[in-house]
Design a protein around this motif. Sequence first.
Motif, short mmCIF file in Angstrom:
data_model
loop_
_atom_site.label_atom_id
_atom_site.label_comp_id
_atom_site.label_asym_id
_atom_site.label_seq_id
_atom_site.Cartn_x
_atom_site.Cartn_y
_atom_site.Cartn_z
N SER A 146 0.83 -1.19 0.00
CA SER A 146 0.00 0.00 0.00
C SER A 146 0.88 1.27 0.00
CB SER A 146 -0.96 -0.03 1.19
OG SER A 146 -1.94 0.96 1.07
N TYR A 147 0.81 2.09 1.06
CA TYR A 147 1.67 3.27 1.16
C TYR A 147 3.14 2.87 1.23
CZ TYR A 147 3.40 7.79 2.98
OH TYR A 147 4.09 8.97 3.16
N GLY A 148 3.40 1.66 1.69
CA GLY A 148 4.78 1.16 1.71
C GLY A 148 5.33 0.92 0.32
N GLY A 149 4.43 0.82 -0.68
CA GLY A 149 4.86 0.61 -2.06
C GLY A 149 5.73 1.73 -2.60
N ASP A 232 -9.63 -4.04 -6.08
CA ASP A 232 -9.18 -3.16 -5.00
C ASP A 232 -9.76 -1.76 -5.23
OD1 ASP A 232 -7.80 -1.65 -3.11
OD2 ASP A 232 -5.88 -2.63 -3.48
N TRP A 233 -10.57 -1.27 -4.28
CA TRP A 233 -11.12 0.08 -4.40
C TRP A 233 -10.43 1.05 -3.45
CZ3 TRP A 233 -13.23 2.16 0.00
CH2 TRP A 233 -13.60 1.27 1.02
N ILE A 234 -9.68 0.54 -2.49
CA ILE A 234 -8.96 1.42 -1.56
C ILE A 234 -7.72 2.00 -2.24
CG2 ILE A 234 -7.70 1.50 0.62
CD1 ILE A 234 -9.62 -0.59 1.71
N VAL A 235 -6.94 1.14 -2.88
CA VAL A 235 -5.85 1.57 -3.76
C VAL A 235 -6.12 0.91 -5.10
CG1 VAL A 235 -3.38 1.55 -4.21
CG2 VAL A 235 -4.20 1.81 -1.86
N PRO A 236 -6.80 1.61 -6.01
CA PRO A 236 -7.28 0.99 -7.23
C PRO A 236 -6.18 0.29 -8.05
CG PRO A 236 -8.26 3.13 -6.94
CD PRO A 236 -7.21 3.01 -5.89
N TYR A 237 -6.59 -0.80 -8.70
CA TYR A 237 -5.73 -1.59 -9.58
C TYR A 237 -5.05 -0.72 -10.63
CZ TYR A 237 -4.77 -5.00 -13.34
OH TYR A 237 -4.20 -5.74 -14.34
N GLU A 238 -5.69 0.38 -11.00
CA GLU A 238 -5.15 1.29 -12.01
C GLU A 238 -3.77 1.81 -11.63
OE1 GLU A 238 -6.55 5.21 -14.62
OE2 GLU A 238 -7.80 4.45 -12.98
N ASN A 239 -3.47 1.88 -10.32
CA ASN A 239 -2.13 2.29 -9.89
C ASN A 239 -1.06 1.44 -10.55
OD1 ASN A 239 -1.79 4.32 -7.38
ND2 ASN A 239 -3.79 3.31 -7.24
N SER A 240 -1.24 0.13 -10.50
CA SER A 240 -0.23 -0.78 -11.06
C SER A 240 -0.25 -0.76 -12.59
CB SER A 240 -0.45 -2.20 -10.55
OG SER A 240 -0.06 -2.30 -9.19
N LYS A 241 -1.42 -0.55 -13.19
CA LYS A 241 -1.49 -0.44 -14.65
C LYS A 241 -0.74 0.79 -15.13
CE LYS A 241 -3.41 -2.59 -17.29
NZ LYS A 241 -2.91 -3.74 -18.10
N LEU A 242 -0.91 1.91 -14.44
CA LEU A 242 -0.19 3.13 -14.81
C LEU A 242 1.31 2.95 -14.59
CD1 LEU A 242 -2.61 5.79 -13.28
CD2 LEU A 242 -2.09 5.49 -15.70
N LEU A 243 1.66 2.22 -13.56
CA LEU A 243 3.07 1.95 -13.29
C LEU A 243 3.67 1.10 -14.40
CD1 LEU A 243 5.04 2.64 -10.99
CD2 LEU A 243 4.48 0.46 -9.93
N GLN A 244 2.92 0.14 -14.86
CA GLN A 244 3.38 -0.73 -15.93
C GLN A 244 3.72 0.06 -17.20
OE1 GLN A 244 0.42 -3.48 -17.53
NE2 GLN A 244 1.96 -5.10 -17.60
N GLU A 245 2.98 1.11 -17.46
CA GLU A 245 3.20 1.93 -18.65
C GLU A 245 4.53 2.68 -18.60
OE1 GLU A 245 -0.13 4.51 -18.96
OE2 GLU A 245 -1.60 2.87 -19.22
N GLN A 246 5.08 2.87 -17.41
CA GLN A 246 6.33 3.62 -17.27
C GLN A 246 7.57 2.76 -17.47
OE1 GLN A 246 4.68 5.80 -13.40
NE2 GLN A 246 6.55 6.77 -14.09
N PHE A 247 7.42 1.45 -17.39
CA PHE A 247 8.58 0.56 -17.41
C PHE A 247 8.66 -0.25 -18.69
CE2 PHE A 247 8.19 1.30 -12.88
CZ PHE A 247 9.49 1.19 -12.38
N ASP A 248 9.87 -0.68 -19.01
CA ASP A 248 10.05 -1.69 -20.04
C ASP A 248 9.61 -3.03 -19.47
OD1 ASP A 248 11.15 0.14 -21.82
OD2 ASP A 248 13.20 -0.21 -21.08
N SER A 249 9.17 -3.90 -20.36
CA SER A 249 8.64 -5.19 -19.91
C SER A 249 9.69 -6.07 -19.25
CB SER A 249 8.03 -5.94 -21.11
OG SER A 249 9.00 -6.13 -22.12
#
Length: 281
Positions: A146-149, A232-249
């Motif tokens: 969560s915030y530790g991420g 996850d509605w507290i920290v939406p899944y979209e957080n990780s999807k947006l993160l994925q867009e920033q990195f190479d696979s």
Amino acid sequence: MFKKIVKIVSIIILVLIVSLYIVFTVFTSPKSDEQVLEAYENSYVKPILTKEKFKEFTYRKIEIKKDTSLSTLVFVHGTIGSLNDFSKYLSDSLLQHKFNMIAYDRIGYNYKDENPVQESIAFEREMLLDIIKDLNKDKVVLVGYSYGGPIALSVKEKVKKIILLAPAVHSKVEPMPWMLNFYKWKLTRWLVPKVWKQASKEKLSHREDLKKFEKEWSNTPNKVVSIHGTSDWIVPYENSKLLQEQFDSNQFQLVDLEKGNHGLVWSNFDFIKEQLLKHAD
């Protein structure tokens, strides 16, 4: 008769509300050292619980230390949270066999902590780096929940791996629950348990603090795995999807937890454990 029934029902409801409030406060408050160690009564390897210093602060750290040749999992809790969030992991016999492990209370979340939360990812990163300074970084696996991420992800030193569990890493998808109003409104703030006041402060400042980091997440030299529940509605899944867009696979892996929620650390223990074991020596 009707008035008597209404009065009795009102008293029952009031008692239930007060009882729930007391249970909620006790359940979510930081646990004493003795209560923390109760979770390890049947543990094969007994943990070491210590008081540590960082700058002018004192905090608790718990450690499973077995073999310096093993990798070390370092758990960073969220908001609200404590080192106790990871007791099931630290007391698991297979994880103990494969890893050394560390968890700690962030400032503001220690037992009877009189210090306020620092509301700063930069501060939290500095504290985390101090905790791992004497470890072999090639064998350190940072696990941020969560915030530790964002705390784990902000580390720019090379480590073995960064594993994120439902990380709150993007400001534009940072929800502000209505319940925060109980802290924001002066008339109701007194109702908020002490540790939840700290959590509310951190939550309210998190969105702005994230803006200092979120465009540079991919600057880390580390490989990153993000495990996120799709429901996850507290920290939406979209957080990780947006993160994925920033990195190479080849640097980032997103592990979907179908219909998983924000309590995945507890509700999906076996799945998380399986993912952690993939990064053992």
